[in-house]
Design an enzyme around this catalytic site. Structure first.
Site, PDB file in Angstrom:
ATOM      1  N   CYS A  42       0.234   6.511   7.622  1.00 42.42           N
ATOM      2  CA  CYS A  42      -0.254   6.003   6.343  1.00 42.42           C
ATOM      3  C   CYS A  42      -1.782   6.055   6.308  1.00 42.42           C
ATOM      4  O   CYS A  42      -2.444   5.935   7.334  1.00 42.42           O
ATOM      5  CB  CYS A  42       0.217   4.568   6.113  1.00 42.42           C
ATOM      6  SG  CYS A  42      -0.256   3.927   4.475  1.00 42.42           S
ATOM      7  N   ASP A  44      -3.620   3.859   5.229  1.00 44.10           N
ATOM      8  CA  ASP A  44      -4.102   2.486   5.396  1.00 44.10           C
ATOM      9  C   ASP A  44      -5.168   2.384   6.502  1.00 44.10           C
ATOM     10  O   ASP A  44      -4.975   2.883   7.609  1.00 44.10           O
ATOM     11  CB  ASP A  44      -2.902   1.587   5.754  1.00 44.10           C
ATOM     12  CG  ASP A  44      -3.231   0.112   5.649  1.00 44.10           C
ATOM     13  OD1 ASP A  44      -4.156  -0.350   6.361  1.00 44.10           O
ATOM     14  OD2 ASP A  44      -2.572  -0.592   4.866  1.00 44.10           O
ATOM     15  N   ARG A  46      -5.982   0.121   8.372  1.00 43.79           N
ATOM     16  CA  ARG A  46      -5.637  -0.681   9.559  1.00 43.79           C
ATOM     17  C   ARG A  46      -4.796   0.088  10.574  1.00 43.79           C
ATOM     18  O   ARG A  46      -4.412  -0.471  11.601  1.00 43.79           O
ATOM     19  CB  ARG A  46      -4.864  -1.944   9.114  1.00 43.79           C
ATOM     20  CG  ARG A  46      -5.676  -2.880   8.248  1.00 43.79           C
ATOM     21  CD  ARG A  46      -4.780  -3.895   7.567  1.00 43.79           C
ATOM     22  NE  ARG A  46      -3.826  -3.252   6.653  1.00 43.79           N
ATOM     23  CZ  ARG A  46      -2.876  -3.901   5.980  1.00 43.79           C
ATOM     24  NH1 ARG A  46      -2.724  -5.190   6.135  1.00 43.79           N
ATOM     25  NH2 ARG A  46      -2.077  -3.243   5.165  1.00 43.79           N
ATOM     26  N   HIS A  98       4.135   1.446   8.700  1.00 43.48           N
ATOM     27  CA  HIS A  98       3.621   0.145   9.151  1.00 43.48           C
ATOM     28  C   HIS A  98       4.083  -0.962   8.235  1.00 43.48           C
ATOM     29  O   HIS A  98       4.188  -0.780   7.018  1.00 43.48           O
ATOM     30  CB  HIS A  98       2.086   0.161   9.239  1.00 43.48           C
ATOM     31  CG  HIS A  98       1.410   0.271   7.907  1.00 43.48           C
ATOM     32  ND1 HIS A  98       0.846  -0.817   7.269  1.00 43.48           N
ATOM     33  CD2 HIS A  98       1.230   1.317   7.075  1.00 43.48           C
ATOM     34  CE1 HIS A  98       0.324  -0.429   6.117  1.00 43.48           C
ATOM     35  NE2 HIS A  98       0.543   0.854   5.961  1.00 43.48           N
ATOM     36  N   CYS A 101       2.883  -2.411   4.309  1.00 41.82           N
ATOM     37  CA  CYS A 101       2.371  -1.213   3.631  1.00 41.82           C
ATOM     38  C   CYS A 101       2.319  -1.426   2.109  1.00 41.82           C
ATOM     39  O   CYS A 101       3.324  -1.781   1.485  1.00 41.82           O
ATOM     40  CB  CYS A 101       3.267  -0.021   3.956  1.00 41.82           C
ATOM     41  SG  CYS A 101       2.682   1.536   3.256  1.00 41.82           S
TER      42      CYS A 101
HETATM   43 CO    CO Z   1       0.639   1.894   4.201  1.00 39.66          CO
END
Ligand code: CO
Length: 214
Positions: A42, A44, A46, A98, A101
């Protein structure tokens, strides 16, 4: 100092630290990359592939998009996959989702966000395929977590449906395709144990015949 300039300073410090540990670190990487892994994760912030797996530059070929999707008409993903499988000859392809998400959360509600709604729709398709199982879970956080897992599993299958992966399986018995989920609340990765390296678990309709030489 502007915030972004801090990143450039941190880069200088990182180079120095790497050179202190290993003075040939960058020389070795300058002309060649031989990663054994393709990571599909992803976007993302993090979930940085190298950092959470303790790997260095040169070890993981990375493709990231919202909610770690394998969309078979996505030329970007297909190009990365083809290059990784056929040129770099990676041994493992890892789809890593994750918990928490935003893409998964967005797929479970009916609010319009914008252009991204069209991307998120692929996750809604996964939801619909597993609607009974998901709606039997009352706790919304647990339902989101399960959709995160089911979405990763579907993307592993979607990799197996591509001609790129199927031809590689026939040609060299690899790569292995794996499904993982990362937990942003404790840093741990869970292996969903759906690894495959042949088409034996593929529904018949998706199985291509062996390519014949012309
Ligand atoms: Co995500």
């Amino acid at each position: 100092m502007k915030k972004y300039e801090q990143l450039l300073l941190q880069n200088r410090a990182w180079v120095e630290q790497k050179l202190q540990e290993d003075k040939d670190f960058f020389n070795r990487l300058a002309n060649v990359q031989t990663p054994e892994f393709l990571w599909i994760g992803c976007a993302d912030s993090r979930v940085p592939a190298n950092e959470i797996t303790g790997t260095n530059p040169g070890e993981v070929f990375v493709h990231r998009n919202i909610a770690n999707m394998v969309v078979h008409s996505d030329m970007n993903m297909l190009s990365v996959l083809d290059y990784a499988v056929n040129v770099l000859e990676v041994k493992h392809v890892i789809v890593c989702g994750h918990y928490g998400c935003g893409g998964i959360k967005a797929a479970m509600i009916n609010k319009q966000i914008g252009l991204i709604d069209n991307w998120i729709r692929h996750i809604k398709d996964v939801y619909r395929m597993h609607q009974d199982e998901l709606e039997a879970i009352d706790d919304m956080k647990m339902r989101q977590d399960r959709l995160t897992e089911l979405n990763v599993i579907e993307q592993v299958y979607d990799l197996g449906k591509t001609s790129i992966i199927q031809n590689a399986w026939q040609k060299r018995g690899g790569p292995y395709v794996h499904g993982w989920v990362y937990d942003v609340s404790n840093g741990l990765i869970k292996d969903l144990k759906v690894s495959m390296h042949d088409d034996s678990e593929m529904p018949d309709v998706y199985r291509f015949e062996k390519m014949t030489k012309v």
